[in-house]
Design a protein around this motif. Structure first.
Motif, PDB file in Angstrom:
ATOM      1  N   THR A 404       0.853  -1.190   0.000  1.00 31.21           N
ATOM      2  CA  THR A 404       0.000   0.000   0.000  1.00 31.21           C
ATOM      3  C   THR A 404       0.887   1.237   0.000  1.00 31.21           C
ATOM      4  OG1 THR A 404      -0.184   0.331   2.416  1.00 31.21           O
ATOM      5  CG2 THR A 404      -1.647  -1.314   1.395  1.00 31.21           C
ATOM      6  N   THR A 405       0.257   2.402   0.047  1.00 29.84           N
ATOM      7  CA  THR A 405       1.013   3.657  -0.015  1.00 29.84           C
ATOM      8  C   THR A 405       1.355   4.202   1.366  1.00 29.84           C
ATOM      9  OG1 THR A 405      -1.086   4.854  -0.254  1.00 29.84           O
ATOM     10  CG2 THR A 405       0.126   4.306  -2.269  1.00 29.84           C
ATOM     11  N   TRP A 406       1.206   3.404   2.410  1.00 31.60           N
ATOM     12  CA  TRP A 406       1.726   3.809   3.715  1.00 31.60           C
ATOM     13  C   TRP A 406       3.253   3.893   3.618  1.00 31.60           C
ATOM     14  CZ3 TRP A 406      -0.321   5.012   8.558  1.00 31.60           C
ATOM     15  CH2 TRP A 406      -1.718   4.948   8.655  1.00 31.60           C
ATOM     16  N   GLU A 407       3.831   4.939   4.184  1.00 32.32           N
ATOM     17  CA  GLU A 407       5.276   5.136   4.144  1.00 32.32           C
ATOM     18  C   GLU A 407       5.819   5.254   5.565  1.00 32.32           C
ATOM     19  OE1 GLU A 407       6.025   8.576   1.824  1.00 32.32           O
ATOM     20  OE2 GLU A 407       5.386   7.663  -0.077  1.00 32.32           O
ATOM     21  N   VAL A 408       7.081   4.841   5.742  1.00 39.56           N
ATOM     22  CA  VAL A 408       7.715   4.896   7.053  1.00 39.56           C
ATOM     23  C   VAL A 408       9.166   5.301   6.885  1.00 39.56           C
ATOM     24  CG1 VAL A 408       8.275   2.436   6.984  1.00 39.56           C
ATOM     25  CG2 VAL A 408       8.194   3.618   9.184  1.00 39.56           C
ATOM     26  N   ARG A 409       9.643   6.081   7.842  1.00 36.58           N
ATOM     27  CA  ARG A 409      11.063   6.403   7.876  1.00 36.58           C
ATOM     28  C   ARG A 409      11.519   6.435   9.318  1.00 36.58           C
ATOM     29  NH1 ARG A 409      12.594  12.192   8.132  1.00 36.58           N
ATOM     30  NH2 ARG A 409      10.789  13.403   8.841  1.00 36.58           N
ATOM     31  N   GLN A 410      12.804   6.186   9.531  1.00 38.99           N
ATOM     32  CA  GLN A 410      13.356   6.191  10.873  1.00 38.99           C
ATOM     33  C   GLN A 410      14.006   7.540  11.135  1.00 38.99           C
ATOM     34  OE1 GLN A 410      14.923   3.007  12.894  1.00 38.99           O
ATOM     35  NE2 GLN A 410      14.227   1.378  11.509  1.00 38.99           N
ATOM     36  N   LEU A 411      13.687   8.112  12.295  1.00 39.18           N
ATOM     37  CA  LEU A 411      14.176   9.438  12.650  1.00 39.18           C
ATOM     38  C   LEU A 411      15.456   9.393  13.469  1.00 39.18           C
ATOM     39  CD1 LEU A 411      10.795  11.135  13.663  1.00 39.18           C
ATOM     40  CD2 LEU A 411      11.862  10.998  11.414  1.00 39.18           C
ATOM     41  N   GLY A 412      15.967   8.184  13.709  1.00 43.36           N
ATOM     42  CA  GLY A 412      17.140   8.044  14.566  1.00 43.36           C
ATOM     43  C   GLY A 412      16.728   7.557  15.941  1.00 43.36           C
ATOM     44  N   GLY A 413      17.611   6.809  16.561  1.00 44.54           N
ATOM     45  CA  GLY A 413      17.298   6.282  17.878  1.00 44.54           C
ATOM     46  C   GLY A 413      16.205   5.241  17.886  1.00 44.54           C
ATOM     47  N   GLY A 414      15.884   4.695  16.709  1.00 44.25           N
ATOM     48  CA  GLY A 414      14.839   3.683  16.644  1.00 44.25           C
ATOM     49  C   GLY A 414      13.438   4.237  16.559  1.00 44.25           C
ATOM     50  N   VAL A 415      13.279   5.572  16.472  1.00 45.49           N
ATOM     51  CA  VAL A 415      11.962   6.191  16.376  1.00 45.49           C
ATOM     52  C   VAL A 415      11.470   6.116  14.931  1.00 45.49           C
ATOM     53  CG1 VAL A 415      10.638   8.308  16.696  1.00 45.49           C
ATOM     54  CG2 VAL A 415      12.476   7.725  18.292  1.00 45.49           C
ATOM     55  N   LEU A 416      10.241   5.630  14.733  1.00 45.76           N
ATOM     56  CA  LEU A 416       9.659   5.491  13.396  1.00 45.76           C
ATOM     57  C   LEU A 416       8.583   6.548  13.177  1.00 45.76           C
ATOM     58  CD1 LEU A 416      11.099   2.721  13.676  1.00 45.76           C
ATOM     59  CD2 LEU A 416       9.192   1.714  12.416  1.00 45.76           C
ATOM     60  N   GLU A 417       8.560   7.101  11.965  1.00 52.83           N
ATOM     61  CA  GLU A 417       7.532   8.059  11.585  1.00 52.83           C
ATOM     62  C   GLU A 417       6.756   7.500  10.404  1.00 52.83           C
ATOM     63  OE1 GLU A 417       7.944  12.649  11.321  1.00 52.83           O
ATOM     64  OE2 GLU A 417       8.161  11.904   9.263  1.00 52.83           O
ATOM     65  N   TRP A 418       5.470   7.254  10.613  1.00 50.39           N
ATOM     66  CA  TRP A 418       4.607   6.683   9.580  1.00 50.39           C
ATOM     67  C   TRP A 418       3.765   7.793   8.948  1.00 50.39           C
ATOM     68  CZ3 TRP A 418       4.297   1.458   8.174  1.00 50.39           C
ATOM     69  CH2 TRP A 418       5.034   0.581   8.984  1.00 50.39           C
ATOM     70  N   THR A 419       3.580   7.726   7.646  1.00 48.75           N
ATOM     71  CA  THR A 419       2.736   8.664   6.928  1.00 48.75           C
ATOM     72  C   THR A 419       1.656   7.884   6.196  1.00 48.75           C
ATOM     73  OG1 THR A 419       4.605  10.171   6.599  1.00 48.75           O
ATOM     74  CG2 THR A 419       2.652  10.515   5.223  1.00 48.75           C
ATOM     75  N   SER A 420       0.411   8.243   6.461  1.00 52.23           N
ATOM     76  CA  SER A 420      -0.714   7.518   5.871  1.00 52.23           C
ATOM     77  C   SER A 420      -0.961   7.984   4.450  1.00 52.23           C
ATOM     78  CB  SER A 420      -1.969   7.746   6.722  1.00 52.23           C
ATOM     79  OG  SER A 420      -2.498   9.036   6.475  1.00 52.23           O
ATOM     80  N   PRO A 421      -1.786   7.254   3.686  1.00 54.30           N
ATOM     81  CA  PRO A 421      -2.087   7.682   2.315  1.00 54.30           C
ATOM     82  C   PRO A 421      -2.711   9.065   2.236  1.00 54.30           C
ATOM     83  CG  PRO A 421      -2.699   5.386   2.612  1.00 54.30           C
ATOM     84  CD  PRO A 421      -2.322   5.905   3.970  1.00 54.30           C
ATOM     85  N   LEU A 422      -3.377   9.513   3.320  1.00 59.82           N
ATOM     86  CA  LEU A 422      -3.983  10.842   3.323  1.00 59.82           C
ATOM     87  C   LEU A 422      -3.057  11.906   3.880  1.00 59.82           C
ATOM     88  CD1 LEU A 422      -7.670  10.123   4.398  1.00 59.82           C
ATOM     89  CD2 LEU A 422      -6.708  10.370   2.104  1.00 59.82           C
ATOM     90  N   GLY A 423      -1.818  11.509   4.212  1.00 62.01           N
ATOM     91  CA  GLY A 423      -0.837  12.485   4.656  1.00 62.01           C
ATOM     92  C   GLY A 423      -0.740  12.681   6.144  1.00 62.01           C
TER      93      GLY A 423
END
Length: 462
Positions: A404-423
């Motif tokens: 799907t178009t869910w996106e994820v990136r790691q911000l450092g220190g193991g913290v994850l930032e998820w972005t949904s299809p609607l932003g």
């Protein structure tokens, strides 16, 4: 059920609780309107996902992924788990699309939401041709009493309308057999098994027989111990008496049978070699502090993905581990050594398991031992096998990230930032560390004789 007016200015007694009752009635009306609107909105959300998935004639996996995606989006709004939201969407679609007459009766306040749920449950498996007839009759039944009291009548009604025999329906229902665990307080949980009734009755009967046998042996053993002819197998005088109740005995025996017994379905059961299934032992991921492990305090440990367990149980489990691997991490960056291969090393896996503890999708608490290690930036796209490009995802959210178009990136220190299809953006912080080993010596010896300052100790699960 009906209620009188409660008195009034024409000589009746006016209740001092009148205003509070009226306010509660107004609140109930608001809740009713909100529940109806919520179910209608969830049903439309499900239809929207299905329309999008079927737009190009694609079905199957694409439909499921679209539903997962919108459920995760809605879960962020509701601050609930996406699995629960998807189940709510499925239920809303069933109510609105398959039981429109019942939904209209609920909307018109002829019945309650609880009535709707029991009607849908009783009507599971009914053929489409008789569902309309079932709806009308079920509404009449529900209008007579509260939801908990109409369940037997609704089941009987559905039984009469079924075109298939009970035997045929039971054969299909056995496909839904399962085992569920509901975690409670004080380190206790409920295990619920959905199995054919005859199996359930047989299980309980055998547990009762075994519990009674232990109880009888306990009484007989006490009688032998009191006489002079006590044999070598008799309990010693200082052995603690078995004071367990029958309920406690049945629970203990069930645990012994499940955890230590060889199942009859084992392919090698009854042959001249041990069955493979009988050799399988349960796995529990436990996080415990060094102070609790060494007996310095009695704080509870955590069975990851389940709940708290008492310190004695944690120490007993730790004592059964044959080997402990301590994790060493960089004193500045707190990262292990990066590797060039696709798969992380065993030490990296253990550090990730201790860091993540569970699936790192927002709201998901599937234990790390039941998850997969995912490269946040795909390895095929140049993502490194580095501790801060790896995270545990359960199969559901791992595949959702991929398809799907869910996106994820790691911000450092193991913290994850998820972005949904609607932003919408959701931040999944690292769970609070549950394990930390510290050294009591000011200058511990170097690791593997490499010389130089050793890295600090890191967390170790077992």
């Amino acid at each position: 059920m009906t209620a009188n007016g409660g008195g009034g200015p024409d000589g009746g007694v006016v209740s001092p609780h009148g205003p509070a009752i009226a306010a509660y009635g107004e609140a109930l009306a608001l809740v009713h309107d909100a529940d109806v609107a919520s179910v209608r909105a969830l049903a439309e959300l499900g239809r929207s996902a299905l329309r999008e998935a079927h737009r190009d004639g694609v079905r199957g996996l694409a439909s499921d992924m679209e539903l997962r995606s919108v459920a995760a989006e809605a879960a962020g709004l509701a601050r609930r788990t996406d699995r629960r939201l998807q189940a709510d969407i499925d239920h809303a679609l069933t109510v609105v699309d398959d039981y429109p007459t019942v939904f209209a009766a609920w909307e018109g306040r002829r019945i309650t939401r609880d009535h709707v749920d029991v009607v849908v449950q009783a009507g599971t498996g009914l053929p489409d041709e008789v569902r309309g007839e079932f709806e009308i009759a079920a509404i009449a039944v529900c209008e007579r009493d509260i939801a908990t009291r109409v369940k037997p009548a609704l089941r009987a009604l559905a039984e009469r309308l079924h075109e298939r025999t009970f035997t045929d329906r039971h054969r299909d229902a056995t496909a839904g057999r399962c085992v569920r665990v509901s975690h409670g307080a004080d380190g206790m949980s409920d295990v619920t098994a959905t199995v054919p009734t005859v199996i359930a009755v047989g299980m309980l009967d055998r547990l009762m027989q075994m519990g009674q046998s232990v109880k009888d042996a306990r009484v007989a053993g006490a009688g032998v111990g009191a006489g002079a002819a006590a044999g070598p197998d008799a309990a010693s005088a200082d052995e603690a008496a078995d004071t367990r109740t029958v309920d406690q005995l049945r629970a203990d025996i069930l645990g012994d049978l499940v955890l230590g017994g060889a199942p009859v379905v084992d392919p090698f059961y009854g042959t001249d070699r041990a069955g493979g299934l009988g050799a399988i032992r349960a796995r529990v991921q436990v996080a415990v502090t060094a102070e609790t492990l060494t007996g310095r305090d009695e704080n509870p440990a955590e069975a990851v993905g389940a709940g708290l367990i008492d310190s004695d149980t944690a120490r007993q489990l730790a004592g059964q581990v044959g080997e402990w691997d301590r994790l060493f991490i960089d004193p500045v960056t707190r990262t292990p050594v990066e590797i060039d291969t696709y798969r992380p090393t065993a030490s990296m896996k253990k550090l990730l398991m201790a860091r993540d503890q569970h699936c790192r999708f927002p709201g998901c608490r599937r234990a790390a031992i039941r998850c997969e290690i995912d490269h946040t930036v795909d390895h095929a796209l140049g993502g490194h096998t580095h501790i801060f490009n790896l995270a545990h995802l359960c199969q559901r959210h791992h595949s959702m990230k991929q398809f799907t178009t869910w996106e994820v990136r790691q911000l450092g220190g193991g913290v994850l930032e998820w972005t949904s299809p609607l932003g919408r953006v959701y931040r999944e912080d690292v769970p609070i560390p549950a394990v930390c080993f510290t050294s009591e010596t000011a200058n511990p010896p170097p690791v593997d004789g490499a010389g130089g300052p050793p890295p600090p100790d890191g967390p170790t699960p077992f």
